[in-house]
Design a protein around this motif. Structure first.
Motif, PDB file in Angstrom:
ATOM      1  N   ILE A   1      11.325  -2.278  -3.515  1.00 25.58           N
ATOM      2  CA  ILE A   1      10.717  -3.604  -3.651  1.00 25.58           C
ATOM      3  C   ILE A   1      11.110  -4.296  -4.951  1.00 25.58           C
ATOM      4  O   ILE A   1      10.927  -5.502  -5.087  1.00 25.58           O
ATOM      5  N   GLU A   2      11.680  -3.514  -5.888  1.00 24.18           N
ATOM      6  CA  GLU A   2      12.109  -4.144  -7.147  1.00 24.18           C
ATOM      7  C   GLU A   2      13.308  -5.060  -6.948  1.00 24.18           C
ATOM      8  O   GLU A   2      13.677  -5.824  -7.847  1.00 24.18           O
ATOM      9  N   TYR A   3      13.929  -4.990  -5.758  1.00 23.93           N
ATOM     10  CA  TYR A   3      15.081  -5.852  -5.478  1.00 23.93           C
ATOM     11  C   TYR A   3      14.704  -7.012  -4.564  1.00 23.93           C
ATOM     12  O   TYR A   3      15.498  -7.477  -3.762  1.00 23.93           O
ATOM     13  N   ALA A   4      13.485  -7.481  -4.680  1.00 22.78           N
ATOM     14  CA  ALA A   4      13.019  -8.597  -3.860  1.00 22.78           C
ATOM     15  C   ALA A   4      13.799  -9.871  -4.166  1.00 22.78           C
ATOM     16  O   ALA A   4      14.263 -10.087  -5.285  1.00 22.78           O
ATOM     17  N   LYS A   5      13.923 -10.712  -3.143  1.00 20.06           N
ATOM     18  CA  LYS A   5      14.572 -12.013  -3.292  1.00 20.06           C
ATOM     19  C   LYS A   5      13.554 -13.103  -2.977  1.00 20.06           C
ATOM     20  O   LYS A   5      12.805 -13.006  -2.010  1.00 20.06           O
TER      21      LYS A   5
ATOM     22  N   ASP B   1       0.822  -1.206   0.000  1.00 22.47           N
ATOM     23  CA  ASP B   1       0.000   0.000   0.000  1.00 22.47           C
ATOM     24  C   ASP B   1       0.861   1.262   0.000  1.00 22.47           C
ATOM     25  O   ASP B   1       1.805   1.388   0.780  1.00 22.47           O
ATOM     26  N   LYS B   2       0.547   2.169  -0.931  1.00 26.95           N
ATOM     27  CA  LYS B   2       1.210   3.468  -1.058  1.00 26.95           C
ATOM     28  C   LYS B   2       2.680   3.367  -1.476  1.00 26.95           C
ATOM     29  O   LYS B   2       3.449   4.295  -1.266  1.00 26.95           O
ATOM     30  N   VAL B   3       3.058   2.238  -2.065  1.00 28.71           N
ATOM     31  CA  VAL B   3       4.425   2.045  -2.565  1.00 28.71           C
ATOM     32  C   VAL B   3       4.344   1.703  -4.049  1.00 28.71           C
ATOM     33  O   VAL B   3       3.552   0.853  -4.457  1.00 28.71           O
ATOM     34  N   ARG B   4       5.161   2.364  -4.861  1.00 33.67           N
ATOM     35  CA  ARG B   4       5.159   2.102  -6.294  1.00 33.67           C
ATOM     36  C   ARG B   4       5.835   0.770  -6.593  1.00 33.67           C
ATOM     37  O   ARG B   4       6.759   0.356  -5.906  1.00 33.67           O
ATOM     38  N   GLY B   5       5.376   0.121  -7.667  1.00 33.78           N
ATOM     39  CA  GLY B   5       5.988  -1.126  -8.101  1.00 33.78           C
ATOM     40  C   GLY B   5       5.308  -2.339  -7.498  1.00 33.78           C
ATOM     41  O   GLY B   5       4.307  -2.240  -6.784  1.00 33.78           O
ATOM     42  N   ASN B   6       5.872  -3.489  -7.775  1.00 32.38           N
ATOM     43  CA  ASN B   6       5.315  -4.748  -7.286  1.00 32.38           C
ATOM     44  C   ASN B   6       6.389  -5.812  -7.268  1.00 32.38           C
ATOM     45  O   ASN B   6       7.474  -5.641  -7.852  1.00 32.38           O
ATOM     46  N   VAL B   7       6.088  -6.906  -6.601  1.00 32.56           N
ATOM     47  CA  VAL B   7       6.997  -8.051  -6.546  1.00 32.56           C
ATOM     48  C   VAL B   7       6.331  -9.220  -7.260  1.00 32.56           C
ATOM     49  O   VAL B   7       5.302  -9.723  -6.794  1.00 32.56           O
ATOM     50  N   PRO B   8       6.849  -9.679  -8.395  1.00 30.89           N
ATOM     51  CA  PRO B   8       6.281 -10.854  -9.066  1.00 30.89           C
ATOM     52  C   PRO B   8       6.688 -12.124  -8.327  1.00 30.89           C
ATOM     53  O   PRO B   8       7.837 -12.286  -7.900  1.00 30.89           O
TER      54      PRO B   8
END
Length: 373
Positions: free
Chosen positions: A105-109, A81-88
């Motif tokens: 969040i684009e650097y999710a592991k 919520d209220k954060v740009r982008g997403n984690v596939p």
């Protein structure tokens, strides 16, 4: 939305670490001291690639989780919520772990299930390619501002090489990982973008494991490949019918039975390249209609007024039909149309003699078959 799916499409698949998992658990960790109660949304896409909500939870002490049952691997997305982008994430039965900083969040592991481990391998290399692309784009912008034409030219050539490298990475991954769900998605994207010859796509698809061929994306690819056989040059074009602007139903065979040469033109009122090509088709139609040339416009509009206004504005005097369903139109699906303009030239027997002819090439082919005036 399409860009989001295209970027993440090279990332997905596998089974779980458990031999026979009974459902999934998706456990998340957010670093950077996120506020307790922050909402996390789990979403996926429907049949027309629109995001739909699956589940919602909240963050407590940096942790969140989802659980449920998944019939087969499918790409999902985590939104904060209220954060740009997403984690596939590839949702599949088993225990999946995801960790990411709240501000990046684009650097999710990802880890846990086999498909997400493979997805992570693919994603890490994709991120390297993305960084390389951004670097070149930044350098090109600076060079353009400085009016350094030599550097701009060199960077453009380098970018062409980069695009080839990126394509080859996707191809190699799919070929080397036939058991990966992400390979199915890569093959589907290569087919949709026509990035490689259809024969190579067929070979890559046949190389997939039996399990991967049973996934929903693979079934769609199999359907598309089967349809391609019926729309290749030399094949008899599949017949179809749809409503005309007046509400009557018109079939392709109704048009081809009265013409020596028929252009089936897939277009739309909202499509600028289509509208730009229309004057050329009008010119050929006026020049060769009396000699047996006809056109059937198949519109992928979804607004009736826009469709009818475009016909009148562009002076398109030939027959028109549309189901007003954009790319979900059954005719578009039958002919594997995922980009417009697209066109098929049929002889008097309904046999496809050429495809996607535009500009002077269309008139040259029509003149060759019907004779120059």
């Amino acid at each position: 939305m399409k860009r989001l799916l295209a970027i993440t499409l090279g990332v997905l698949f596998l089974s779980s670490c458990n031999s026979d998992p009974k459902g999934y658990t998706l456990s998340g960790t957010i670093t950077g001291e996120p506020e307790n109660g922050t909402k996390i949304f789990l979403k996926t896409t429907d049949s027309i690639n629109q995001l739909i909500d699956i589940d919602t939870t909240t963050v407590e002490n940096g942790l969140f989780s989802f659980s449920g049952n998944q019939s087969g691997p499918k790409m999902h997305y985590l939104f904060v919520d209220k954060v740009r982008g997403n984690v596939p994430v590839i949702l599949e039965n088993g225990t999946i772990e995801v960790e990411f900083p709240k501000d990046s969040i684009e650097y999710a592991k990802l880890k846990g299930t086999e498909q997400n481990e493979l997805f992570m391998d693919f994603l890490e290399e994709s991120r390297k390619l993305s960084e390389r692309a951004r670097s070149m784009q930044n350098d090109m912008r600076v060079a353009a501002q400085q009016q350094d034409t030599a550097t701009v030219t060199a960077l453009r050539e380098e970018f062409i090489e980069f695009q080839e490298d990126a394509k080859n990475f996707n191809i190699d991954f799919a070929k080397n990982n036939p058991n990966a769900f992400v390979s199915v998605l890569v093959i589907g994207n290569l087919l949709a973008t026509k990035a490689v010859p259809v024969d190579e796509i067929k070979s890559m698809f046949e190389g997939l494991s039996p399990e991967m061929k049973q996934t929903e994306p693979a079934k769609k690819i199999a359907e598309q490949l089967e349809n391609l056989k019926s729309t290749e040059i030399g094949a008899v074009a599949p017949d179809f019918s749809a409503p005309t602007p007046s509400g009557d139903v018109l079939a392709l065979s109704d048009v081809t039975s009265k013409a020596k040469l028929t252009l089936v033109d897939f277009w739309a009122g909202w499509c600028r390249p289509c509208r730009a090509e229309n004057p050329n088709i009008v010119s050929v139609y006026k020049k060769y209609h009396d000699k047996g040339f006809d056109v059937l416009g198949v519109s992928l509009d979804n607004k009736e007024d826009l469709w009818k206004n475009a016909i009148a504005s562009d002076g398109l005097e030939w027959n028109h039909i549309s189901n007003l369903q954009r790319f979900q139109d059954p005719i578009a699906r039958l002919y594997n149309i995922n980009a417009i303009p697209a066109a098929f030239l049929l002889d008097e027997n309904g046999v496809i003699v050429a495809r996607d002819l535009r500009g002077p090439a269309l008139e040259e082919k029509v003149a060759e078959i019907l004779g120059k005036s």
